[in-house]
Design a protein around this motif. Structure first.
Motif, PDB file in Angstrom:
ATOM      1  N   ASN A  33       0.816  -1.221   0.000  1.00 54.99           N
ATOM      2  CA  ASN A  33       0.000   0.000   0.000  1.00 54.99           C
ATOM      3  C   ASN A  33       0.848   1.269   0.000  1.00 54.99           C
ATOM      4  N   GLN A  34       2.170   1.110  -0.190  1.00 55.63           N
ATOM      5  CA  GLN A  34       3.072   2.262  -0.166  1.00 55.63           C
ATOM      6  C   GLN A  34       3.440   2.771  -1.553  1.00 55.63           C
ATOM      7  N   ASN A  60       5.231  -1.918  -4.353  1.00 53.05           N
ATOM      8  CA  ASN A  60       4.473  -3.044  -4.906  1.00 53.05           C
ATOM      9  C   ASN A  60       5.361  -3.914  -5.788  1.00 53.05           C
TER      10      ASN A  60
END
Length: 230
Positions: free
Chosen positions: A141-142, A147
Motif C-alpha cells: 500500500n506504499q 508493490n
C-alpha cells in the motif's frame, strides 16, 4: 554488558546477500527501506563495526576505532568482540543472522544444501519469515515501487523456500550497484592525473636522453677537431 548470541559470520553472509541480490533493485526504484524492516542497515547488530573495518592491504586490516592492525579479518573480528563489545547497540539493533533462513545465507556462504535432506517444516518456517519480510519491508500500500519490490522479493527469495527443488534461490539474478557520481568524478580525475604524470615523465626522460645524445655529439665533434693536424 549482556552476552550477545548472534553469529557474526552469518550476519555478514546475510548482509552480502542483501547488498548483492536486493539493494541494486531497491536503488533502481529509488525506494527507501523503512526502519521497521529487519533488513534496514540500522537494524544490523554488527553494521557499525563492519563499517569500522579498514582494509589497508591484502594481508592488513585496521580497526577504525583504535587503529590497531591485524593480518587477517578474523583477528579483527575477535578484536571487536574482545575490545569493542561495548559499542554494540544491543538495545535497538537485531541479529541479522536470524533471517538467514529466508535469505539463503548457506548458498551465499558456499554451503551445499543439496547434500542435506530438506526439512519441510523448516522450509515452511523460512518461507513464512520471508513473506513477512516482504510485507514489512515493501508494503504493497506504499505505492508502485513498493508493490514491484514486494513482488520481486517473493520471486527472488521466497519462492525457492520449498523442498520441491523446482525453484532456485536468486532467480531474478544479481545486479551491480550503481556507482555514485562523486566516485565516477574522482575516478576520472585520478585517471587524468595519472595520464598527465606519465606524459610529463615521458617528456622529461626524452629530454634527458636527447640532451645526453647532444652532449655526446658535441664531445665527438670537439675530439675530432683536436685530432686534425695544425
Amino acid at each position: 554488558m549482556p552476552e550477545v548470541h548472534c553469529s557474526r559470520e552469518r550476519s555478514k553472509a546475510a548482509w552480502k546477500v542483501i547488498e548483492e541480490y536486493l539493494m541494486p533493485y531497491v536503488e533502481k526504484e529509488r525506494y527507501q527501506i523503512p526502519r521497521t524492516c529487519r533488513l534496514h542497515p540500522d537494524n544490523d547488530l554488527y553494521r557499525d563495526q563492519e563499517q569500522h573495518k579498514i582494509r589497508i592491504d591484502i594481508y592488513e586490516w585496521q580497526c577504525g576505532y583504535c587503529k590497531k592492525r591485524f593480518y587477517e579479518e578474523k583477528f579483527l573480528d575477535k578484536h571487536f568482540d574482545n575490545r569493542h563489545h561495548n559499542l554494540l547497540n544491543v538495545s535497538h539493533s537485531r541479529c541479522l543472522a536470524d533471517v538467514c533462513g529466508a535469505l539463503h545465507c548457506d548458498v551465499a556462504m558456499g554451503a551445499a544444501p543439496h547434500k542435506t535432506k530438506c526439512n519441510p517444516a523448516a522450509a515452511a518456517r523460512n518461507k513464512h519469515l520471508c513473506e513477512g519480510l516482504a510485507d514489512s519491508c515493501f508494503p504493497v500500500n506504499q505505492g508502485p515501487s513498493a508493490n514491484r519490490l514486494h513482488e520481486f522479493f517473493l520471486r527472488q527469495f521466497c519462492d525457492a523456500l520449498t523442498c520441491t527443488g523446482r525453484q532456485k534461490p536468486f532467480s531474478q539474478g544479481r545486479k551491480k550497484r550503481r556507482m555514485s557520481i562523486s566516485y565516477i568524478v574522482i575516478s576520472v580525475l585520478t585517471l587524468m592525473l595519472l595520464l598527465l604524470y606519465y606524459t610529463y615523465l615521458y617528456i622529461y626522460r626524452s629530454g634527458i636522453k636527447r640532451g645526453t645524445q647532444d652532449l655526446k655529439r658535441v664531445s665527438l665533434t670537439q675530439s675530432g677537431r683536436k685530432k686534425k693536424p695544425s
